[in-house]
Every structure is written in C-alpha cells, then in structure tokens.
Motif scaffolding. Structure first.
Motif, PDB file in Angstrom:
ATOM      1  N   VAL B  13      -0.551  13.055 -24.646  1.00 41.33           N
ATOM      2  CA  VAL B  13      -0.395  12.839 -23.203  1.00 41.33           C
ATOM      3  C   VAL B  13       0.895  13.499 -22.741  1.00 41.33           C
ATOM      4  CG1 VAL B  13      -1.669  10.662 -23.291  1.00 41.33           C
ATOM      5  CG2 VAL B  13       0.831  10.631 -23.441  1.00 41.33           C
ATOM      6  N   GLN B  14       1.002  13.642 -21.442  1.00 40.14           N
ATOM      7  CA  GLN B  14       2.221  14.186 -20.844  1.00 40.14           C
ATOM      8  C   GLN B  14       3.176  13.025 -20.521  1.00 40.14           C
ATOM      9  OE1 GLN B  14       1.577  17.965 -21.370  1.00 40.14           O
ATOM     10  NE2 GLN B  14       3.278  17.426 -20.031  1.00 40.14           N
ATOM     11  N   GLU B  15       4.435  13.323 -20.546  1.00 40.82           N
ATOM     12  CA  GLU B  15       5.440  12.330 -20.157  1.00 40.82           C
ATOM     13  C   GLU B  15       5.090  11.779 -18.776  1.00 40.82           C
ATOM     14  OE1 GLU B  15       9.362  13.891 -20.327  1.00 40.82           O
ATOM     15  OE2 GLU B  15      10.317  12.082 -19.542  1.00 40.82           O
ATOM     16  N   GLY B  16       5.148  10.464 -18.652  1.00 40.34           N
ATOM     17  CA  GLY B  16       4.835   9.818 -17.387  1.00 40.34           C
ATOM     18  C   GLY B  16       3.412   9.292 -17.296  1.00 40.34           C
ATOM     19  N   ASP B  17       2.513   9.805 -18.159  1.00 35.40           N
ATOM     20  CA  ASP B  17       1.128   9.314 -18.146  1.00 35.40           C
ATOM     21  C   ASP B  17       1.092   7.887 -18.687  1.00 35.40           C
ATOM     22  OD1 ASP B  17      -0.607  12.396 -19.118  1.00 35.40           O
ATOM     23  OD2 ASP B  17       0.306  11.731 -17.219  1.00 35.40           O
ATOM     24  N   SER B  18       0.153   7.118 -18.220  1.00 32.65           N
ATOM     25  CA  SER B  18      -0.130   5.809 -18.813  1.00 32.65           C
ATOM     26  C   SER B  18      -1.320   5.958 -19.747  1.00 32.65           C
ATOM     27  CB  SER B  18      -0.400   4.779 -17.727  1.00 32.65           C
ATOM     28  OG  SER B  18       0.777   4.559 -16.979  1.00 32.65           O
ATOM     29  N   THR B  19      -1.343   5.182 -20.794  1.00 33.65           N
ATOM     30  CA  THR B  19      -2.390   5.347 -21.791  1.00 33.65           C
ATOM     31  C   THR B  19      -2.755   4.002 -22.399  1.00 33.65           C
ATOM     32  OG1 THR B  19      -3.023   6.590 -23.758  1.00 33.65           O
ATOM     33  CG2 THR B  19      -0.772   5.764 -23.706  1.00 33.65           C
ATOM     34  N   ASN B  20      -3.886   3.953 -23.062  1.00 33.51           N
ATOM     35  CA  ASN B  20      -4.259   2.722 -23.761  1.00 33.51           C
ATOM     36  C   ASN B  20      -5.112   3.047 -24.975  1.00 33.51           C
ATOM     37  OD1 ASN B  20      -7.344   2.134 -23.023  1.00 33.51           O
ATOM     38  ND2 ASN B  20      -6.327   2.940 -21.212  1.00 33.51           N
ATOM     39  N   PHE B  21      -5.041   2.161 -25.969  1.00 32.81           N
ATOM     40  CA  PHE B  21      -5.841   2.321 -27.183  1.00 32.81           C
ATOM     41  C   PHE B  21      -6.534   0.999 -27.483  1.00 32.81           C
ATOM     42  CE2 PHE B  21      -2.175   4.886 -27.304  1.00 32.81           C
ATOM     43  CZ  PHE B  21      -1.093   4.213 -27.839  1.00 32.81           C
ATOM     44  N   LEU B  75      -3.990  -2.026 -26.303  1.00 34.35           N
ATOM     45  CA  LEU B  75      -2.548  -1.791 -26.175  1.00 34.35           C
ATOM     46  C   LEU B  75      -2.353  -0.771 -25.062  1.00 34.35           C
ATOM     47  CD1 LEU B  75       0.162  -2.514 -27.772  1.00 34.35           C
ATOM     48  CD2 LEU B  75       0.028  -0.168 -28.582  1.00 34.35           C
ATOM     49  N   TYR B  76      -1.492  -1.109 -24.106  1.00 33.32           N
ATOM     50  CA  TYR B  76      -1.242  -0.241 -22.967  1.00 33.32           C
ATOM     51  C   TYR B  76       0.207   0.241 -22.995  1.00 33.32           C
ATOM     52  CZ  TYR B  76      -5.344  -2.663 -20.990  1.00 33.32           C
ATOM     53  OH  TYR B  76      -6.594  -3.196 -20.773  1.00 33.32           O
ATOM     54  N   ILE B  77       0.389   1.508 -22.661  1.00 33.72           N
ATOM     55  CA  ILE B  77       1.747   2.019 -22.459  1.00 33.72           C
ATOM     56  C   ILE B  77       1.803   2.623 -21.070  1.00 33.72           C
ATOM     57  CG2 ILE B  77       3.562   3.563 -23.276  1.00 33.72           C
ATOM     58  CD1 ILE B  77       2.353   3.429 -26.049  1.00 33.72           C
ATOM     59  N   LYS B  78       2.718   2.113 -20.266  1.00 32.33           N
ATOM     60  CA  LYS B  78       2.846   2.578 -18.885  1.00 32.33           C
ATOM     61  C   LYS B  78       3.950   3.619 -18.819  1.00 32.33           C
ATOM     62  CE  LYS B  78       3.663   0.714 -14.256  1.00 32.33           C
ATOM     63  NZ  LYS B  78       3.983  -0.516 -13.475  1.00 32.33           N
ATOM     64  N   GLY B  79       3.676   4.755 -18.189  1.00 31.78           N
ATOM     65  CA  GLY B  79       4.704   5.778 -18.037  1.00 31.78           C
ATOM     66  C   GLY B  79       5.257   6.254 -19.367  1.00 31.78           C
ATOM     67  N   SER B  80       4.376   6.818 -20.205  1.00 31.85           N
ATOM     68  CA  SER B  80       4.758   7.210 -21.567  1.00 31.85           C
ATOM     69  C   SER B  80       5.983   8.123 -21.569  1.00 31.85           C
ATOM     70  CB  SER B  80       3.593   7.934 -22.234  1.00 31.85           C
ATOM     71  OG  SER B  80       2.443   7.122 -22.260  1.00 31.85           O
ATOM     72  N   GLN B  81       6.825   7.907 -22.576  1.00 34.21           N
ATOM     73  CA  GLN B  81       8.015   8.721 -22.793  1.00 34.21           C
ATOM     74  C   GLN B  81       7.920   9.374 -24.170  1.00 34.21           C
ATOM     75  OE1 GLN B  81      10.540   9.034 -20.349  1.00 34.21           O
ATOM     76  NE2 GLN B  81       8.905   8.025 -19.198  1.00 34.21           N
ATOM     77  N   PRO B  82       8.619  10.505 -24.377  1.00 30.89           N
ATOM     78  CA  PRO B  82       8.560  11.150 -25.702  1.00 30.89           C
ATOM     79  C   PRO B  82       8.925  10.206 -26.842  1.00 30.89           C
ATOM     80  CG  PRO B  82       9.531  12.652 -24.121  1.00 30.89           C
ATOM     81  CD  PRO B  82       9.352  11.341 -23.402  1.00 30.89           C
TER      82      PRO B  82
END
Lengths: 113, 112
Positions: B13-21, B75-82
């Motif tokens: 994902v790109q920095e800032g994207d939210s993601t979930n698994f 599991l959710y990550i909001k605003g992914s960072q490197p």
C-alpha cells in the motif's frame, strides 16, 4: 534487559551432528514455548512447559527432538542427528498464563549443511 | 490439526492508505485470539489479546475486531506509515490447548 533471550543466535552444523539451543524466559513467566519457523510460514508449535513440566509436544516432532526445563527457569532444545530439513528459525516464547500474550526471543537460526 | 488462515498473504500500500487483513480460525472451542507484529530481524511483538465475541481493541492507528461465532478476526491499520511494514500474525488458542496455532501471516509493505 528483562526480555526473552536465546543462545546462540546462529548455528551452522553438519548433517548428523547434535545441536542444543538455550532459552531464558522472562523471570516471572511460568509458561515457556518452543516454535519452529521456516520462510513464508508462521511459527509452528513444537512443545511447551508450565514451570518444569512439559505439558504438550507436537506430534510432528520426531524423536530426535527433546526439550527440558529442569528448574522451571531456562529451557534447552536439543536436536540429535540433524538433517537438512531441520534448517529453520527456532523461536522461544514465554507467558504468564494460558490467555496471556507470549513474549518472544530473537530466535536461533539453524543451518544444517 | 487446527486450521488458521490469514489473508491476503501480502499487501503493498501507499503511505496514508488504510488497510485491513483477515484471520480465520475454528469457530468451536474458542479460548483466545492473539495478534502479533513481526518486523524483519526482530522478535514477534504482541499487539492484541482478544477473548470475547464482539471484542474490539485499539492501539494507536491499529485496531482489531473479533467474531468467535463465525471464526474470524480483522486487523485494521488507519493511515499506514512505512514503519507499519511488517508481517502480522494471528494465533488461535482453543479451550483445551496450552499451545497457540499460528497463521502464516500477512506481510504488509507501506511505500512512502
């Protein structure tokens, strides 16, 4: 540092040799676990101790593997007559109780040539 | 043998994207579900311990939910960072087991 420690960090051995790894858990943790991890897979359960009692051992574990926790503190994992298929990362973890999170050591990477 | 599955296997994902698994586990004899984060060259680190159906846990930008009746956790990550780049592992415990059964993990790569 009061985390889980493992020694050695790396071990290269020839096929057929015996190897022994050591794990020192967090001192107040009564449960200690051994796992094996290979590339692309999650940790695979090998065995666990509650204090000095070995309560469960994976059916996947051959008789060449043995583990001890003689005084309920540190533990050793021995692999006899190593095979190339034993090459993996061996992880140790400890916890306070059944549902508590496990604290992992840095692992021992074994390479059997 | 208990089946614990995680998806996707990897995610970029790109920095800032939210993601979930997703972590799927047996819906019977549930005792606990753990999430761990494993960064390269480090030890797995516990994120959450989840024990009750409907549990929601949060730590900063990371949160997790649990559905024991249907056998899954998100599991959710909001605003992914490197620095979120790591392998995320879930581990299932049933009522009679002292051991944890781990999934194979989801490897997250966050591009700046």
């Amino acid at each position: 540092d009061t985390g889980v420690s493992q020694n050695p960090r790396h071990k290269i051995t020839k096929r057929g040799q015996n190897v022994t790894f050591r794990c020192d858990p967090i001192s107040e943790h009564n449960r200690l676990y051994w796992y094996r991890q290979t590339l692309g897979q999650g940790p695979e359960f090998l065995t666990y101790f509650q204090n000095e009692a070995q309560l469960e051992k994976s059916r996947l574990l051959s008789d060449r593997f043995s583990a001890e926790r003689p005084k309920g503190s540190f533990s050793t994992l021995e692999i006899q007559r190593t095979e190339q298929g034993d090459s993996a990362m061996y992880l140790c973890a400890s916890s306070r109780g059944t549902s508590s999170e496990q604290y992992f050591g840095p692992g021992t990477r074994l390479t059997v040539t | 043998i208990l089946n614990v599955e995680q998806s996707p296997q990897s995610l970029h994902v790109q920095e800032g994207d939210s993601t979930n698994f997703t972590c799927s586990f047996p819906s019977s004899n549930f005792y606990a579900l753990h999430w761990y984060r494993w960064e390269t060259a480090k030890s797995p680190e516990a994120l959450f311990v989840m024990t009750l159906n409907g549990d929601e846990k949060k730590k900063g930008r990371i949160s997790a939910t649990l559905n024991t009746k249907e056998g899954y956790s998100y599991l959710y990550i909001k605003g992914s960072q490197p620095e979120d780049s790591a392998t995320y592992l879930c581990a299932f415990k049933d009522t009679n087991a002292g051991k944890s059964t781990f999934g194979d993990g989801t490897t997250l790569t966050v591009k700046p």
